[in-house]
Design a protein around this motif. Structure first.
Motif, PDB file in Angstrom:
ATOM      1  N   PRO A  30     -18.002  -5.910 -15.010  1.00 37.48           N
ATOM      2  CA  PRO A  30     -18.383  -4.737 -14.105  1.00 37.48           C
ATOM      3  C   PRO A  30     -17.736  -3.211 -14.138  1.00 37.48           C
ATOM      4  CG  PRO A  30     -18.049  -6.771 -12.693  1.00 37.48           C
ATOM      5  CD  PRO A  30     -17.593  -6.982 -14.425  1.00 37.48           C
ATOM      6  N   GLU A  31     -16.497  -3.142 -14.695  1.00 36.43           N
ATOM      7  CA  GLU A  31     -15.693  -2.361 -14.959  1.00 36.43           C
ATOM      8  C   GLU A  31     -16.164  -1.411 -16.152  1.00 36.43           C
ATOM      9  OE1 GLU A  31     -14.306  -5.502 -14.644  1.00 36.43           O
ATOM     10  OE2 GLU A  31     -13.262  -4.941 -12.816  1.00 36.43           O
ATOM     11  N   SER A  32     -16.939  -2.134 -17.217  1.00 35.39           N
ATOM     12  CA  SER A  32     -17.373  -1.504 -18.261  1.00 35.39           C
ATOM     13  C   SER A  32     -18.803  -0.660 -18.045  1.00 35.39           C
ATOM     14  CB  SER A  32     -17.514  -2.393 -19.689  1.00 35.39           C
ATOM     15  OG  SER A  32     -18.534  -3.378 -19.369  1.00 35.39           O
ATOM     16  N   GLN A  33     -19.452  -1.725 -17.119  1.00 35.65           N
ATOM     17  CA  GLN A  33     -20.794  -0.936 -16.685  1.00 35.65           C
ATOM     18  C   GLN A  33     -20.584   0.201 -16.017  1.00 35.65           C
ATOM     19  OE1 GLN A  33     -21.956  -4.731 -15.206  1.00 35.65           O
ATOM     20  NE2 GLN A  33     -22.937  -5.372 -16.830  1.00 35.65           N
ATOM     21  N   ARG A  34     -19.612   0.034 -14.875  1.00 35.85           N
ATOM     22  CA  ARG A  34     -19.412   1.163 -14.074  1.00 35.85           C
ATOM     23  C   ARG A  34     -18.781   2.216 -14.899  1.00 35.85           C
ATOM     24  NH1 ARG A  34     -14.710   1.070  -9.198  1.00 35.85           N
ATOM     25  NH2 ARG A  34     -15.361   3.089  -8.233  1.00 35.85           N
ATOM     26  N   ALA A  35     -18.152   2.290 -15.988  1.00 35.84           N
ATOM     27  CA  ALA A  35     -17.709   3.216 -16.780  1.00 35.84           C
ATOM     28  C   ALA A  35     -18.835   3.998 -17.321  1.00 35.84           C
ATOM     29  CB  ALA A  35     -16.458   2.799 -17.736  1.00 35.84           C
ATOM     30  N   ILE A  36     -19.699   3.328 -18.129  1.00 33.46           N
ATOM     31  CA  ILE A  36     -20.935   3.773 -18.623  1.00 33.46           C
ATOM     32  C   ILE A  36     -21.723   4.628 -17.715  1.00 33.46           C
ATOM     33  CG2 ILE A  36     -23.161   3.314 -19.916  1.00 33.46           C
ATOM     34  CD1 ILE A  36     -21.593   0.869 -20.696  1.00 33.46           C
ATOM     35  N   PRO A  57     -29.544 -12.559 -16.130  1.00 31.79           N
ATOM     36  CA  PRO A  57     -30.621 -13.331 -15.871  1.00 31.79           C
ATOM     37  C   PRO A  57     -31.804 -11.937 -15.373  1.00 31.79           C
ATOM     38  CG  PRO A  57     -29.455 -13.537 -14.126  1.00 31.79           C
ATOM     39  CD  PRO A  57     -28.547 -13.035 -15.245  1.00 31.79           C
ATOM     40  N   LEU A  58     -32.915 -12.302 -15.150  1.00 30.83           N
ATOM     41  CA  LEU A  58     -33.815 -11.501 -14.452  1.00 30.83           C
ATOM     42  C   LEU A  58     -33.266 -10.906 -13.165  1.00 30.83           C
ATOM     43  CD1 LEU A  58     -37.014 -13.620 -14.750  1.00 30.83           C
ATOM     44  CD2 LEU A  58     -36.290 -12.187 -16.507  1.00 30.83           C
ATOM     45  N   GLY A  59     -33.391  -9.508 -13.237  1.00 32.51           N
ATOM     46  CA  GLY A  59     -32.943  -8.858 -11.891  1.00 32.51           C
ATOM     47  C   GLY A  59     -31.582  -8.413 -11.964  1.00 32.51           C
ATOM     48  N   ALA A  60     -30.864  -8.788 -12.992  1.00 36.16           N
ATOM     49  CA  ALA A  60     -29.427  -8.425 -13.090  1.00 36.16           C
ATOM     50  C   ALA A  60     -28.985  -7.233 -13.185  1.00 36.16           C
ATOM     51  CB  ALA A  60     -28.818  -9.378 -14.373  1.00 36.16           C
ATOM     52  N   ALA A  61     -29.687  -6.379 -13.906  1.00 32.40           N
ATOM     53  CA  ALA A  61     -29.399  -4.984 -14.060  1.00 32.40           C
ATOM     54  C   ALA A  61     -29.680  -3.976 -13.024  1.00 32.40           C
ATOM     55  CB  ALA A  61     -30.345  -4.413 -15.336  1.00 32.40           C
ATOM     56  N   GLY A  66     -27.129  -1.543  -8.475  1.00 36.14           N
ATOM     57  CA  GLY A  66     -27.111  -1.437  -6.919  1.00 36.14           C
ATOM     58  C   GLY A  66     -25.745  -1.440  -6.564  1.00 36.14           C
ATOM     59  N   SER A  67     -24.929  -2.114  -7.294  1.00 33.72           N
ATOM     60  CA  SER A  67     -23.259  -2.290  -7.025  1.00 33.72           C
ATOM     61  C   SER A  67     -22.754  -0.957  -7.219  1.00 33.72           C
ATOM     62  CB  SER A  67     -22.785  -3.416  -8.008  1.00 33.72           C
ATOM     63  OG  SER A  67     -21.433  -3.564  -7.426  1.00 33.72           O
ATOM     64  N   ILE A  68     -23.028  -0.427  -8.389  1.00 32.97           N
ATOM     65  CA  ILE A  68     -22.290   0.772  -8.821  1.00 32.97           C
ATOM     66  C   ILE A  68     -22.813   2.106  -7.932  1.00 32.97           C
ATOM     67  CG2 ILE A  68     -22.363   2.485 -10.684  1.00 32.97           C
ATOM     68  CD1 ILE A  68     -22.668   0.091 -12.500  1.00 32.97           C
ATOM     69  N   PHE A  69     -24.246   1.672  -7.338  1.00 32.23           N
ATOM     70  CA  PHE A  69     -24.598   3.002  -6.464  1.00 32.23           C
ATOM     71  C   PHE A  69     -23.806   2.833  -5.176  1.00 32.23           C
ATOM     72  CE2 PHE A  69     -27.175   4.119  -3.106  1.00 32.23           C
ATOM     73  CZ  PHE A  69     -27.571   5.527  -3.586  1.00 32.23           C
ATOM     74  N   ARG A 114     -32.563  -5.400  -4.496  1.00 31.43           N
ATOM     75  CA  ARG A 114     -31.427  -5.619  -5.292  1.00 31.43           C
ATOM     76  C   ARG A 114     -30.858  -4.241  -5.739  1.00 31.43           C
ATOM     77  NH1 ARG A 114     -35.157  -9.151  -7.859  1.00 31.43           N
ATOM     78  NH2 ARG A 114     -36.525  -7.692  -9.040  1.00 31.43           N
ATOM     79  N   LEU A 115     -31.467  -2.931  -5.845  1.00 29.74           N
ATOM     80  CA  LEU A 115     -30.918  -1.848  -5.999  1.00 29.74           C
ATOM     81  C   LEU A 115     -30.075  -1.176  -4.660  1.00 29.74           C
ATOM     82  CD1 LEU A 115     -33.958  -0.216  -7.832  1.00 29.74           C
ATOM     83  CD2 LEU A 115     -31.824  -0.727  -8.882  1.00 29.74           C
ATOM     84  N   GLY A 116     -30.495  -1.877  -3.430  1.00 32.09           N
ATOM     85  CA  GLY A 116     -30.065  -1.442  -2.314  1.00 32.09           C
ATOM     86  C   GLY A 116     -30.376   0.189  -2.107  1.00 32.09           C
TER      87      GLY A 116
END
Length: 322
Positions: A30-36, A57-61, A66-69, A114-116
């Protein structure tokens, strides 16, 4: 960042946009994804492109974004463009795939969960569905806009004639087709034959994916296939596509790009953006540094006639262009 008008709409998109097809599934921290994502905003990249199927898996992105948002972007909702796509196989049973009104509305609502988010800025049909009447597909898109689930609608991977047809149907419903998302790169130039002309006549924007041909249009494979590369792992790029013809072409591009003060990837992105009918190029990124390097393509978008001639000659001499 350079911003371009999407077709004849009022919407501006960055010339380089962040695609979450790769690197935003469960296999990354999650840290690397948030940094991007945070780096994207620092670079002026305001457009984030997803699909219900992106993962794994499906829906993960979508869940990742959504978490980063929630952590970083909630106060910036009006300053970013979030897109997603549907019509993909998502669950078993007769309603788990395709472009029927039932599936599209269900999968969009799941994506929003999923996106919130209460809406996406652009919703795409990820691909055409010849088993569902085009009128039904257009009506479903129109309903999404009228019910506030999406601000704009688009299509991806539609043939030129079907693009023109659905654009006409949507226009008659009062919900214009905003954008088409096809594949386009120095190694895949099909859209130049007919689709770009259709989009220009219809006033539709063009956001292209795979402008680096899944990494082939970089210096990544010039010394062989790295063990941690997509080609080695067979992730959307297989080793048999790393041909001598492609490598010969990339070596010549490397010489041209060096004279321009760019990397091969930056040249390839700038080349895709040379046509003003191209609104934006989607790039993936495994790190903030890689994203920054790709975004720097906008620092030099112009080409001389001699440079374009040299690129065409290289393509023909290497055999990647007939």
């Amino acid at each position: 960042m350079d911003y371009r008008r999407c077709g004849r709409s009022g919407l501006l998109l960055p010339a380089v946009s962040l695609g979450l097809w790769h690197n935003f599934g469960d296999g990354r921290t999650p840290e690397s994804q948030r940094a991007i994502v945070r780096a994207a905003l620092d670079l002026g990249i305001t457009h984030f492109d997803l699909a219900d199927r992106y993962g794994p898996p499906l829906g993960a992105a979508e869940r990742t974004f959504g978490s980063i948002f929630r952590l970083d972007l909630r106060g910036m909702r009006d300053e970013i463009v979030v897109t997603t796509k549907g019509g993909n196989p998502m669950w078993d049973g007769p309603y788990g795939k395709g472009n029927s009104r039932k599936h599209l509305l269900a999968t969009l609502d799941q994506s929003l969960g999923r996106l919130g988010l209460d809406h996406v800025d652009i919703y795409y049909l990820h691909r055409d569905d010849k088993d569902t009447p085009l009128e039904e597909q257009a009506a479903a898109l129109d309903h999404m806009v009228r019910t506030g689930r999406a601000l704009y609608v688009g299509v991806s991977n539609f043939a030129p004639d079907r693009t023109a047809a659905i654009a006409g149907l949507l226009r008659s419903l009062g919900t214009p087709l905003l954008v088409h998302q096809p594949v386009y790169s120095l190694l895949r130039r099909d859209i130049e034959d007919e689709l770009l002309g259709v989009l220009e006549r219809e006033g539709v924007g063009c956001v292209v994916y795979s402008p680096l041909a899944q990494g082939l249009l970089t210096d990544r494979y010039l010394a062989g296939i790295p063990a941690d590369s997509r080609a080695a792992e067979g992730r959307f790029l297989t080793a048999d596509r790393v041909t001598e013809e492609v490598l010969a072409f990339v070596r010549q591009l490397s010489e041209i790009s060096a004279d321009r003060g760019q990397s091969v990837a930056q040249l390839a992105l700038a080349w895709a953006l040379r046509d003003q009918r191209i609104t934006s190029v989607l790039v993936g990124a495994s790190s903030p540094e890689q994203l920054a390097a790709n975004a720097a393509a906008v620092d030099r978008l112009g080409f001389t006639a001699d440079e374009l001639t040299a690129i065409e000659r290289a393509a023909k001499e290497s055999g990647v262009l007939a």
